[in-house]
Design a protein around this motif. Structure first.
Motif, short mmCIF file in Angstrom:
data_model
loop_
_atom_site.label_atom_id
_atom_site.label_comp_id
_atom_site.label_asym_id
_atom_site.label_seq_id
_atom_site.Cartn_x
_atom_site.Cartn_y
_atom_site.Cartn_z
N HIS A 108 0.85 -1.20 0.00
CA HIS A 108 0.00 0.00 0.00
C HIS A 108 0.89 1.25 0.00
CE1 HIS A 108 -2.61 -3.18 1.59
NE2 HIS A 108 -3.62 -2.49 1.10
N ILE A 109 2.03 1.16 -0.68
CA ILE A 109 3.00 2.24 -0.63
C ILE A 109 2.43 3.57 -1.13
CG2 ILE A 109 3.97 1.68 -2.90
CD1 ILE A 109 5.84 3.01 0.23
N GLY A 110 1.50 3.50 -2.06
CA GLY A 110 0.92 4.74 -2.60
C GLY A 110 0.16 5.55 -1.58
N GLN A 111 -0.24 4.90 -0.47
CA GLN A 111 -0.94 5.61 0.60
C GLN A 111 0.02 6.13 1.67
OE1 GLN A 111 -4.14 2.18 0.55
NE2 GLN A 111 -4.85 3.79 1.93
N ILE A 112 1.27 5.71 1.58
CA ILE A 112 2.28 6.12 2.56
C ILE A 112 3.27 7.12 1.99
CG2 ILE A 112 4.08 5.29 4.14
CD1 ILE A 112 1.27 4.32 4.81
N TRP A 113 3.59 6.95 0.70
CA TRP A 113 4.59 7.83 0.07
C TRP A 113 4.25 8.01 -1.40
CZ3 TRP A 113 7.79 7.08 -4.11
CH2 TRP A 113 8.79 8.05 -4.31
N THR A 114 4.47 9.22 -1.91
CA THR A 114 4.30 9.51 -3.34
C THR A 114 5.49 10.33 -3.82
OG1 THR A 114 3.16 11.65 -3.09
CG2 THR A 114 1.80 9.65 -2.96
N VAL A 115 5.63 10.44 -5.12
CA VAL A 115 6.77 11.17 -5.68
C VAL A 115 6.69 12.66 -5.38
CG1 VAL A 115 7.20 9.50 -7.50
CG2 VAL A 115 5.58 11.36 -7.91
N GLU A 116 5.52 13.14 -4.98
CA GLU A 116 5.40 14.56 -4.63
C GLU A 116 5.96 14.88 -3.25
OE1 GLU A 116 2.75 12.83 -5.91
OE2 GLU A 116 2.95 13.71 -7.94
N ASP A 117 6.17 13.85 -2.43
CA ASP A 117 6.69 14.08 -1.09
C ASP A 117 8.12 14.59 -1.13
OD1 ASP A 117 4.41 13.29 0.38
OD2 ASP A 117 4.92 11.18 0.09
N ARG A 118 8.45 15.44 -0.19
CA ARG A 118 9.80 16.00 -0.13
C ARG A 118 10.69 15.20 0.81
NH1 ARG A 118 9.62 22.40 0.39
NH2 ARG A 118 11.80 22.03 -0.17
#
Length: 289
Positions: A108-118
């Motif tokens: 469920h990585i998409g709910q924990i981290w996305t490429v928009e995160d800094r």
């Protein structure tokens, strides 16, 4: 006396791995060079740090004392590195968890981290507790409330466990045998339960969670899994209600000084939300019979 961090780092690898040969792989330094560096460090300390034998290197009392102090230096260097990453580069949030929980988070990585995160995210998978106090992780998902005064805990759910078999009643499953867990994985509370209740019927073992699941799926025997694992795998069938004595709380643990750091807090909130969304699965309320 002045100790160099590079020498202490090499000493830590040799001490933890129990010899020069194993430490060559983690340090990238030859065994001969490692031997010279350790000997030089011993001269600096003024007494031997290791008992040397054909079976490996075992710490002396002086070595044990230096190990504890070197680990303090390591923790400080790790904190300094993270401070630098947070101000001069991408911050990396390290999340520690057991094998199954790490796999669930990865799924469920998409709910924990996305490429928009800094910030970046690193999963630290381990059956034993990773030392958050020494900054070896920023967050940890554990089955017990933290007791250390420097750690903060957040209750995020409940985890149920049950006995599962593969779909086909063949081989060890048909005979009523169990698949056990060997090595470090055998120290988990579910593995100890199997050993205590069904140890006389264990014919096959695996030394990691994933191999145990594959053994059960392919008929080697029954085993115990968290319900969020067994009930979400269509190759497994729950054969009995959840085992009440194995039910545990699930805690999200962080260092009290870093829990409000923006990236750590963001990951923490997302994990809590993910666990709330799948609370029924974790509690064993969606049986796969």
């Amino acid at each position: 006396m002045d100790f160099g961090w590079d020498d202490l780092r090499l000493f830590l690898d040799v001490a933890r791995l129990g010899g020069l040969s194993a430490a060559t792989e983690t340090t990238g330094v030859s065994a001969a060079t490692l031997g010279r560096r350790v000997t030089a460090l011993e001269k600096q300390v003024g007494e031997p740090l290791f008992h040397r034998s054909q079976s490996g290197y075992r710490l002396t009392q002086a070595g044990e004392d230096l190990l504890a102090r070197a680990e303090d230096v390591e923790a400080a260097m790790t904190a300094l590195k993270r401070w630098k990453e947070g101000t001069a580069g991408q911050r990396v949030v390290r999340l520690s968890a057991g094998s199954w929980t790490s796999a669930f988070v990865a799924g469920h990585i998409g709910q924990i981290w996305t490429v928009e995160d800094r910030f970046g995210l690193e999963l630290v998978t381990a059956n034993q507790k990773v030392d958050i106090g020494r900054r070896n992780a920023d967050l940890g998902i554990r089955n017990q409330r933290p007791t250390e005064q420097w750690l903060a805990g957040r209750l995020i759910g409940t985890v149920a466990y049950a006995i599962y078999s593969g779909l086909n009643l063949i081989n060890g499953i048909k005979a009523g045998y169990f698949v056990g867990v060997a090595g470090e994985g055998g120290q988990t509370h579910s593995a100890r339960w199997i050993q205590a209740r069904h140890g006389d019927r264990i014919a096959v073992r695996g030394n990691d969670a994933m191999s145990v699941r594959e053994l059960v799926v392919n008929g080697a025997g029954l085993s115990v899994f968290p319900c969020f694992v067994g009930d979400s795998d269509k190759r497994l069938v729950r054969v009995a209600p959840p085992i009440a004595e194995l039910e545990t709380d699930q805690w999200l643990v962080s260092h009290h000084e870093e829990r409000h750091e923006p990236s750590v807090r963001q990951v923490s909130d997302r994990i809590a939300a993910l666990m709330r969304e799948h609370a029924a699965l974790f509690r064993g309320e969606t049986p796969n019979y």
